[in-house]
Design a protein around this motif. Structure first.
Motif, short mmCIF file in Angstrom:
data_model
loop_
_atom_site.label_atom_id
_atom_site.label_comp_id
_atom_site.label_asym_id
_atom_site.label_seq_id
_atom_site.Cartn_x
_atom_site.Cartn_y
_atom_site.Cartn_z
N LYS A 34 0.86 -1.19 -0.25
CA LYS A 34 -0.02 0.06 -0.20
C LYS A 34 0.80 1.37 0.04
O LYS A 34 0.75 2.28 -0.61
CB LYS A 34 -0.84 -0.10 1.23
CG LYS A 34 -2.05 -0.82 1.16
CD LYS A 34 -3.28 -0.83 2.12
CE LYS A 34 -4.35 -1.50 1.84
NZ LYS A 34 -5.36 -1.41 2.65
N SER A 37 2.22 1.56 -3.55
CA SER A 37 1.16 2.08 -4.36
C SER A 37 1.12 3.65 -4.21
O SER A 37 0.57 4.24 -5.17
CB SER A 37 -0.10 1.37 -4.11
OG SER A 37 -0.61 1.90 -3.06
N SER A 38 1.34 4.17 -3.11
CA SER A 38 1.13 5.67 -3.00
C SER A 38 2.44 6.45 -3.30
O SER A 38 2.20 7.54 -3.84
CB SER A 38 1.26 5.77 -1.43
OG SER A 38 0.15 5.55 -0.80
N ALA A 40 4.26 4.95 -6.23
CA ALA A 40 4.58 4.68 -7.64
C ALA A 40 3.21 5.38 -8.70
O ALA A 40 2.33 5.22 -8.16
CB ALA A 40 4.54 3.25 -7.80
N ASP A 42 3.36 5.20 -12.07
CA ASP A 42 2.95 4.27 -13.32
C ASP A 42 2.55 2.80 -12.70
O ASP A 42 3.51 2.46 -11.92
CB ASP A 42 4.14 4.38 -14.18
CG ASP A 42 3.88 3.55 -15.40
OD1 ASP A 42 2.59 3.40 -15.78
OD2 ASP A 42 4.68 3.03 -16.07
N ARG A 43 1.78 2.35 -13.41
CA ARG A 43 1.44 0.82 -12.83
C ARG A 43 2.77 -0.20 -13.14
O ARG A 43 2.96 -1.19 -12.43
CB ARG A 43 0.31 0.19 -13.73
CG ARG A 43 -0.16 -1.16 -13.23
CD ARG A 43 -0.65 -0.83 -11.89
NE ARG A 43 -1.22 -2.30 -11.33
CZ ARG A 43 -1.44 -2.69 -10.21
NH1 ARG A 43 -1.61 -1.47 -9.29
NH2 ARG A 43 -1.97 -3.68 -9.86
N GLU A 44 3.44 0.14 -14.44
CA GLU A 44 4.57 -0.69 -14.70
C GLU A 44 5.68 -0.76 -13.57
O GLU A 44 6.42 -1.55 -13.02
CB GLU A 44 5.10 -0.52 -16.00
CG GLU A 44 6.20 -1.28 -16.19
CD GLU A 44 6.47 -0.88 -18.02
OE1 GLU A 44 7.88 -1.25 -18.09
OE2 GLU A 44 5.84 -0.50 -18.95
N PHE A 46 5.10 0.33 -10.47
CA PHE A 46 4.68 -0.47 -9.39
C PHE A 46 4.85 -1.97 -9.51
O PHE A 46 5.35 -2.72 -8.31
CB PHE A 46 3.14 -0.08 -9.18
CG PHE A 46 2.31 -0.94 -7.79
CD1 PHE A 46 2.72 -0.56 -6.75
CD2 PHE A 46 1.80 -1.85 -8.22
CE1 PHE A 46 2.20 -1.20 -5.55
CE2 PHE A 46 1.20 -2.81 -7.41
CZ PHE A 46 1.31 -2.62 -5.91
N CYS A 47 4.55 -2.49 -10.38
CA CYS A 47 4.90 -4.07 -10.61
C CYS A 47 6.20 -4.36 -10.65
O CYS A 47 6.51 -5.31 -9.99
CB CYS A 47 4.28 -4.32 -12.02
SG CYS A 47 2.44 -4.33 -11.99
N ASP A 48 6.99 -3.65 -11.09
CA ASP A 48 8.47 -4.11 -10.77
C ASP A 48 9.06 -3.84 -9.44
O ASP A 48 9.71 -4.71 -9.02
CB ASP A 48 9.28 -3.06 -11.80
CG ASP A 48 8.99 -3.20 -13.30
OD1 ASP A 48 8.52 -4.34 -13.55
OD2 ASP A 48 9.42 -2.19 -14.02
N ALA A 50 7.15 -4.05 -6.83
CA ALA A 50 6.31 -5.20 -5.89
C ALA A 50 7.18 -6.36 -6.23
O ALA A 50 7.08 -7.13 -5.32
CB ALA A 50 4.81 -5.21 -6.36
N TYR A 88 -2.24 7.52 -1.00
CA TYR A 88 -3.53 7.02 -1.95
C TYR A 88 -4.66 6.44 -0.93
O TYR A 88 -4.50 5.63 -0.48
CB TYR A 88 -3.13 6.28 -3.12
CG TYR A 88 -4.07 5.89 -4.22
CD1 TYR A 88 -4.46 6.78 -4.96
CD2 TYR A 88 -4.59 4.60 -4.17
CE1 TYR A 88 -5.64 6.61 -5.75
CE2 TYR A 88 -5.72 4.33 -4.94
CZ TYR A 88 -6.26 5.33 -5.84
OH TYR A 88 -7.20 5.03 -6.79
#
Length: 154
Positions: A34, A37-38, A40, A42-44, A46-48, A50, A88
């Motif tokens: 969480k 996610s606040s 990052a 870009d989603r990409e 965030f995924c990297d 994570a 977020y």
């Protein structure tokens, strides 16, 4: 404060549950995601990040209890260090931009005589616009405490 007030407050305050080590690690992992996610955008990204975070948790799986306690303490300190100043939150939850923007009027206001139409909704809604269900613990019938500092509903 008055001693009587302190005593009454102690009696009504909920006791924190004793968590197992696995539960503490799961909560730390969720809180870290969480927090990530606040930060990052870009989603990409965030995924990297994570994936890297999951690898850090997997590397320390199965360690001794003393080492696990030390790692939990360090992990909580690191999550606290990286906590976002304005985390977020989902837009329709407390603190979000859509929170209670267009709440439905109570049925008593729409139909003061009590003659409800057959197609009228028969569900009650929480302040976050989810359906009230006792089994999920989200049953905000009556007065609800909305904590805008933590951005949640208790």
């Amino acid at each position: 404060m008055n001693e009587c007030f302190r005593t009454a407050a102690e009696q009504t305050r909920q006791k924190l549950p004793q968590l197992t080590s696995n539960q503490q690690v799961a909560r730390l992992y969720r809180k870290a995601l969480k927090t990530l996610s606040s930060w990052a955008i870009d989603r990409e990204v965030f995924c990297d990040e994570a994936t890297k975070l999951r690898a850090k948790f997997d590397d320390n799986r199965g360690c001794s209890s003393a080492n696990a306690a030390r790692l939990l303490k360090e992990g909580n300190a690191e999550v606290f260090k990286y906590t976002h100043p304005d985390p977020y939150c989902v837009p329709f939850m407390p603190g979000g931009s859509l929170f209670m923007r267009n709440p439905p009027l109570p049925m008593e206001v729409c139909f003061p005589d009590g003659n409800y139409p057959a197609d009228a909704p028969k569900v009650l809604l929480n302040p976050d616009m989810s359906v009230c269900k006792e089994e999920t613990g989200k049953n905000a019938v009556g007065t609800v405490l909305v904590d805008f500092t933590k951005k949640n509903m208790e």
